[in-house]
Design a protein around this motif. Sequence first.
Motif, short mmCIF file in Angstrom:
data_model
loop_
_atom_site.label_atom_id
_atom_site.label_comp_id
_atom_site.label_asym_id
_atom_site.label_seq_id
_atom_site.Cartn_x
_atom_site.Cartn_y
_atom_site.Cartn_z
N ASN A 181 0.83 -1.21 0.00
CA ASN A 181 0.00 0.00 0.00
C ASN A 181 0.87 1.27 0.00
OD1 ASN A 181 -2.01 1.89 0.34
ND2 ASN A 181 -2.41 1.37 2.48
N LYS A 182 0.83 2.03 -1.11
CA LYS A 182 1.63 3.27 -1.18
C LYS A 182 1.03 4.39 -0.34
CE LYS A 182 3.63 2.74 -5.81
NZ LYS A 182 3.66 3.30 -7.17
N LEU A 183 -0.23 4.22 0.05
CA LEU A 183 -0.92 5.31 0.74
C LEU A 183 -0.98 5.14 2.26
CD1 LEU A 183 -3.88 5.83 -1.76
CD2 LEU A 183 -1.76 7.12 -1.59
N ALA A 184 -0.25 4.13 2.76
CA ALA A 184 -0.31 3.81 4.20
C ALA A 184 0.03 5.01 5.07
CB ALA A 184 0.62 2.65 4.51
N THR A 185 1.04 5.80 4.68
CA THR A 185 1.44 6.94 5.52
C THR A 185 0.47 8.12 5.37
OG1 THR A 185 2.94 7.66 3.77
CG2 THR A 185 3.90 6.39 5.58
N LEU A 186 -0.10 8.29 4.16
CA LEU A 186 -1.01 9.42 3.92
C LEU A 186 -2.39 9.18 4.50
CD1 LEU A 186 -0.22 10.45 0.21
CD2 LEU A 186 0.61 11.52 2.30
N PHE A 187 -2.88 7.94 4.37
CA PHE A 187 -4.23 7.61 4.85
C PHE A 187 -4.18 6.33 5.69
CE2 PHE A 187 -4.63 9.61 0.60
CZ PHE A 187 -5.25 10.79 0.98
N PRO A 188 -3.60 6.41 6.88
CA PRO A 188 -3.42 5.21 7.70
C PRO A 188 -4.74 4.54 8.10
CG PRO A 188 -2.81 7.20 8.93
CD PRO A 188 -3.04 7.61 7.52
N HIS A 190 1.40 10.54 -5.00
CA HIS A 190 2.42 10.07 -4.06
C HIS A 190 3.14 8.84 -4.61
CE1 HIS A 190 4.27 9.47 -0.16
NE2 HIS A 190 3.80 8.24 -0.10
N GLU A 191 4.46 8.91 -4.65
CA GLU A 191 5.28 7.78 -5.14
C GLU A 191 4.76 7.24 -6.48
OE1 GLU A 191 6.23 4.55 -2.49
OE2 GLU A 191 6.38 5.92 -0.79
N TYR A 192 4.46 8.18 -7.37
CA TYR A 192 3.90 7.79 -8.67
C TYR A 192 4.97 8.07 -9.72
CZ TYR A 192 0.55 7.54 -12.53
OH TYR A 192 -0.12 7.20 -13.68
N GLY A 193 5.46 7.00 -10.33
CA GLY A 193 6.65 7.10 -11.19
C GLY A 193 6.46 7.90 -12.47
N ARG A 194 5.24 7.93 -12.98
CA ARG A 194 5.04 8.55 -14.30
C ARG A 194 5.00 10.07 -14.22
NH1 ARG A 194 0.53 5.61 -17.90
NH2 ARG A 194 0.94 3.46 -17.35
N GLU A 213 4.11 21.64 -2.67
CA GLU A 213 3.89 20.99 -1.36
C GLU A 213 4.70 19.71 -1.24
OE1 GLU A 213 -0.31 20.39 -0.94
OE2 GLU A 213 -0.71 22.55 -0.85
N GLN A 214 4.70 18.94 -2.35
CA GLN A 214 5.43 17.67 -2.38
C GLN A 214 6.93 17.91 -2.15
OE1 GLN A 214 4.02 15.67 -5.82
NE2 GLN A 214 4.59 13.66 -5.13
N GLN A 215 7.43 18.95 -2.82
CA GLN A 215 8.85 19.33 -2.69
C GLN A 215 9.16 19.69 -1.24
OE1 GLN A 215 9.59 22.36 -5.56
NE2 GLN A 215 11.48 21.44 -6.30
N GLY A 216 8.25 20.46 -0.64
CA GLY A 216 8.42 20.88 0.75
C GLY A 216 8.47 19.68 1.69
N ARG A 217 7.58 18.69 1.46
CA ARG A 217 7.56 17.47 2.28
C ARG A 217 8.86 16.70 2.15
NH1 ARG A 217 2.07 16.77 0.81
NH2 ARG A 217 2.66 15.32 -0.85
N GLU A 218 9.33 16.59 0.89
CA GLU A 218 10.56 15.82 0.63
C GLU A 218 11.77 16.48 1.32
OE1 GLU A 218 10.60 15.52 -3.59
OE2 GLU A 218 8.91 14.11 -3.61
N GLN A 219 11.77 17.83 1.33
CA GLN A 219 12.91 18.54 1.95
C GLN A 219 12.90 18.35 3.47
OE1 GLN A 219 12.28 22.42 0.33
NE2 GLN A 219 13.39 22.00 -1.56
N GLN A 220 11.69 18.23 4.04
CA GLN A 220 11.58 18.04 5.50
C GLN A 220 12.03 16.64 5.93
OE1 GLN A 220 7.51 19.00 6.22
NE2 GLN A 220 7.87 21.18 6.48
#
Length: 310
Positions: A38-45, A172-176, A302-309
């Motif tokens: 599940n790629k969404l486990a952390t976003l939607f536990p 989230h974690e989407y390669g394309r 927002e995604q960039q901000g999360r990755e930097q944190q």
Amino acid sequence: MIKRVLITGSNGLLGQKLVALLHQQAEVEIIATSRGSNKLATLFPAVRFVSLDVTDLQQVQQVLQAEQPTHLIHTAAMTNVDECELNQAACWLQNVTAVENLVAGCAQLAVHLLHVSTDFIFSGEQGPLTEDAAPAPVNFYGQSKLAAEQVVRAGSAQWSIVRTVLVYGTAHEYGRSNIVLWVRDSLRAGKQIQVVDDQFRTPTLAEDLAQGCWLVVKHNAPGIFNISSRELLTPFQMAIQVADYFGLDKTLIVRANSSTFTQPARRPARTGFIIDKARDQLGYQPHTFGEGIELLAHQMQEQQGREQQE
């Protein structure tokens, strides 16, 4: 009444947007399913996740029996058009056999099946199209998706089909990549890009497609619905809008036609959808492409901000 909605392909772009949208609806319980973890486990536990390979009939029957959904939104598919042309057996397994499995399972348990389809079931000789336009696919991907529609319509389960066009978005974690990201990053790097100006589409923001699917489920609306934007654009016109939004050098965008590119699968030249039925019957209201670019820009920030944190 609580709707128990099982989503296939929850790790994909549309699947992720559906989970994000439906987990906000008080009257919905979600069962997210996908192959692998599940790629969404952390976003939607709090969202229930079950691993499911839709090409495995026994697994499909076991999961449906255990979860007892009222509705199933089928988003899982092999969608890389050239890959489908080159690997036709894999394409048929994922796009048709999987649907046969789901139709059989849904019929058994009286589950409302919503199947996601595509403009690529059409020849591309005329567009934009209404729901009753005659299909005539020009590539194997389109053939597989048309065959899947026929399976859905022939089944005894209650069904809906949502057809869409050129879906773009970020997840989230989407390669394309997507057209907005590709154009922005290429131009920022000072790269010249060739973009076709002889193919016409009504590009669909992934959030809008999720919204359209939810409206069909919410209203238990049977039949076929076109879900896309209203604007008929070429990829070249889209690229120009992206450059304008980010203030980048438009002279790097070179107008090309389809014959410039050698691809295994033929593309329909002119599709796009008329969305009056979805608007009138479901209250569907899509974003413009300009609004879509703006939304994506904020999401990517927002995604960039999360990755930097992290």
